[in-house]
Design an enzyme around this catalytic site. Structure first.
Site, PDB file in Angstrom:
ATOM      1  N   ASN A 246      14.212  20.187 -19.937  1.00  0.00           N
ATOM      2  CA  ASN A 246      15.324  19.821 -20.588  1.00  0.00           C
ATOM      3  C   ASN A 246      14.934  18.476 -21.816  1.00  0.00           C
ATOM      4  O   ASN A 246      13.931  18.524 -22.412  1.00  0.00           O
ATOM      5  CB  ASN A 246      16.536  19.442 -19.923  1.00  0.00           C
ATOM      6  N   ASP A 247      15.699  17.501 -21.706  1.00  0.00           N
ATOM      7  CA  ASP A 247      15.972  16.353 -22.819  1.00  0.00           C
ATOM      8  C   ASP A 247      14.392  16.147 -23.366  1.00  0.00           C
ATOM      9  O   ASP A 247      13.710  15.814 -22.702  1.00  0.00           O
ATOM     10  CB  ASP A 247      16.537  15.163 -22.305  1.00  0.00           C
TER      11      ASP A 247
ATOM     12  N   TRP B 151      24.705  23.095 -21.238  1.00  0.00           N
ATOM     13  CA  TRP B 151      25.048  22.895 -19.668  1.00  0.00           C
ATOM     14  C   TRP B 151      25.992  23.758 -19.283  1.00  0.00           C
ATOM     15  O   TRP B 151      25.915  24.097 -17.949  1.00  0.00           O
ATOM     16  CB  TRP B 151      25.476  21.599 -19.624  1.00  0.00           C
TER      17      TRP B 151
ATOM     18  N   GLU C  38      25.872  11.220 -24.413  1.00  0.00           N
ATOM     19  CA  GLU C  38      24.541  11.114 -23.935  1.00  0.00           C
ATOM     20  C   GLU C  38      23.558  10.969 -24.912  1.00  0.00           C
ATOM     21  O   GLU C  38      23.851  11.301 -26.274  1.00  0.00           O
ATOM     22  CB  GLU C  38      24.461  12.257 -23.079  1.00  0.00           C
TER      23      GLU C  38
ATOM     24  N   THR D 196      16.290  10.346 -18.863  1.00  0.00           N
ATOM     25  CA  THR D 196      15.953  10.210 -20.466  1.00  0.00           C
ATOM     26  C   THR D 196      15.840   8.576 -20.850  1.00  0.00           C
ATOM     27  O   THR D 196      16.684   7.714 -20.188  1.00  0.00           O
ATOM     28  CB  THR D 196      17.073  10.847 -21.338  1.00  0.00           C
TER      29      THR D 196
ATOM     30  N   ARG E   7      23.235   5.223 -18.929  1.00  0.00           N
ATOM     31  CA  ARG E   7      21.790   5.662 -18.963  1.00  0.00           C
ATOM     32  C   ARG E   7      21.279   6.082 -20.475  1.00  0.00           C
ATOM     33  O   ARG E   7      22.190   5.786 -21.461  1.00  0.00           O
ATOM     34  CB  ARG E   7      21.737   7.009 -18.195  1.00  0.00           C
ATOM     35  N   ASP E   8      20.134   6.587 -20.535  1.00  0.00           N
ATOM     36  CA  ASP E   8      19.690   7.070 -21.708  1.00  0.00           C
ATOM     37  C   ASP E   8      19.368   6.042 -22.724  1.00  0.00           C
ATOM     38  O   ASP E   8      19.685   6.290 -23.872  1.00  0.00           O
ATOM     39  CB  ASP E   8      20.439   8.171 -22.338  1.00  0.00           C
TER      40      ASP E   8
END
Length: 547
Positions: free
Chosen positions: A80-81, A342, A251, A140, A202-203
């Site tokens: 994914n990312d 998603w 995100e 991430t 996050r990220d």
């Protein structure tokens, strides 16, 4: 003239000749080796693609139906990312989230891929492993080249700051590399940022703010984006945030400056992967133009723009080319994203690997529309190096109900389709990828609504997936009397680029032979004048077999 005089003159001539040679050599040396303060010519585009004789248009016998030909996937397991690429050691370095335990075990880590041209990617293996330091898996983040050694790991060290998650708690950790990003070591002081008691934290996206001579971090914190600053990449101070309650969970943020080369207007751009269902979209990359003063971002308007109007361009990253001059770096960037959503990411019918693929690299520029600055995108120029022999159809007018076929090469499983049509007094147009039978995918132009669209509601997977998969996605055609469509077709994706800089990226799962069948061009409700129509196969790139 006596012998002594002759010898004296000969010596003088030889001396003059020797001095002349030394002067010429010195001049050549000065020209060949630029002074420290002289500009050094640098490439302004990615390096060359593979030579034509190295290209193949036939997929290996062991490839499964939906394995992409020229989009990056892992050999096996979950993807994914993408993580923002950087340039070091003469090579582009890209990472993506990878789970070798899927679907039986959780936890992602950073998988490494390299490229010389931003098109041909080679998988290198896991670079940052999960569950190694007691703080959980690797989510991430972003990596930067620490040119001055500000973090204390040496000049040119690669510093990756990532989210680690353990038992649902998200923290930020630092990993460093001294071999251009092939291997990383964990920082002894991890985590460098402990969770303040929130769920979503996050990220981290790290940039260098040269104006204020420090590092800046943008962190995704639920429905807001937090800004932090640092001098050494290890100790971070919160300075502000940008909050919004219309676009769901934010995100994979981004922050960068660009310049419109035509008008000279400058702007900062704040971006994040967001949920656009409140305005009839799905998830994708939203962005705001505005001002960054070193501590706070102020948007021009609160309503964001979107980089891609398709259903499957998520967790996108952007970057510039450090080999360009300072001014050039602001006029052009690159971007790529995760071709998935998603809403159905875990239900796709791929065999051997899961999670979809990464998009092709696209080039971003800034432009004005109605006084508002917008990002425009097109496929990176080096993709042309993967194209085979082009087949073209003559210019023609197609009457309503008529169908004009354009045969593809029988061995081509992926191709680039270019079409140009007159918009003035024109009807709607449908390009059926796979003929007109079951399992096809349609790219088209709706003249009444003034939009380009991708319809995958009839592909072989559509009936098995949520409604979000069957929704037809559209992109407004902004201007011009001629509509140009540049369509990249792979085994499980379609990426449509409009001549005005808009884009539509969609995962597709047509019948197994659909994309090798003739492409049909159909006029719907009025005659359509097709100025040009061509198709060229795109070479098969196998990241595992390429070296």
């Amino acid at each position: 003239m006596d012998d002594r005089t002759r010898r004296t003159r000969r010596i003088v001539v030889l001396a003059i000749t020797a001095v002349t040679i030394l002067i010429v050599a010195a001049v050549i040396a000065v020209l060949a080796f630029p002074r420290d303060n002289a500009p050094t010519p640098t490439p302004t585009t990615p390096t060359a693609s593979p030579s034509p004789e190295a290209l193949t248009f036939e997929r290996p016998a062991d490839w499964t139906t939906y394995r992409p030909s020229f989009h990056l996937t892992p050999d096996a397991h979950w993807i994914n990312d993408p993580q923002r690429p950087f340039f070091a050691g003469g090579t582009w370095h890209l990472y993506y989230l990878y789970n070798a335990d899927y679907p039986d075990g959780n936890g992602t880590e950073w998988y490494h891929a390299t490229s010389d041209d931003l098109v041909t990617w080679h998988n290198e293996g896991v670079a940052i492993e999960k569950y190694r330091n007691g703080l959980g898996d690797i989510l991430t983040g972003s990596a930067v080249v620490d040119e001055t050694g500000s973090a204390g790991f040496g000049k040119g060290a690669i510093i990756a700051i990532v989210t680690q998650q353990d038992d649902g708690v998200q923290r930020q950790s630092l990993f460093y590399s001294t071999d251009d990003g092939y291997t990383f070591q964990g920082y002894d002081g991890n985590p460098i940022m402990d969770n303040p008691g929130v769920v979503d934290w996050r990220d981290p996206k790290i940039i260098r703010d040269e104006t204020h001579d420090r590092w800046v971090m943008v962190l995704a914190e639920g429905e807001r984006l937090g800004f932090y600053v640092s001098d050494d990449l290890r100790a971070w101070t919160y300075v502000s945030d940008y909050a919004t309650d219309r676009w769901g969970l934010l995100e994979c943020p981004d922050l960068f400056e660009m310049v419109d080369p035509q008008s000279g207007r400058r702007t900062w751009i704040l971006a994040a992967s967001a949920d656009g269902t409140s305005e009839g979209r799905t998830t994708g990359l939203a962005y705001w133009t505005g001002d960054w003063d070193g501590e706070r971002f102020t948007p021009d308007v609160d309503e964001p723009l979107w980089l891609d109007d398709g259903a499957d361009f998520y967790a996108a990253v952007t970057w510039d080319d450090p080999r360009r001059g300072d001014a050039e770096r602001l006029t052009e960037r690159h971007a790529l994203g995760w071709i998935n959503n998603w809403a159905y990411a875990r239900e796709l019918p791929t065999d051997g690997w899961q999670g979809g693929a990464l998009s092709v690299t696209r080039t971003l520029t800034l432009d004005e529309d109605g006084g508002r600055l917008m990002l425009r995108s097109r496929p990176v120029d080096t993709l042309r190096g993967l194209e085979g022999v082009q087949v073209s159809a003559p210019a023609q007018t197609i009457e309503p109900g008529a169908i004009a076929p354009l045969a593809t090469q029988p061995d081509a499983v992926s191709y680039r389709l270019r079409v140009s049509i007159d918009r003035e007094d024109a009807g709607s147009l449908r390009l059926r990828l796979g003929g007109s039978g079951a399992g096809d995918v349609t790219v088209g132009y709706d003249a009444e609504r003034g939009v380009a669209f991708v319809d995958r509601a009839h592909d072989t997977l559509a009936s098995q997936l949520p409604d979000a998969y069957r929704d037809v996605r559209t992109s407004d055609v902004l201007s011009g009397d001629v509509l140009n469509l540049d369509i990249l077709v792979d085994a499980s994706s379609v990426e449509v680029f409009l001549g005005d800089g808009s884009a539509l990226t969609m995962a597709v799962y047509p019948a197994s032979t659909a994309l090798t069948a003739p492409i049909t061009v159909e006029a719907v409700d009025a005659p359509v004048t097709v100025r040009s129509l061509s198709v060229a196969p795109i070479a098969v790139l196998d990241p595992q077999r390429a070296r």
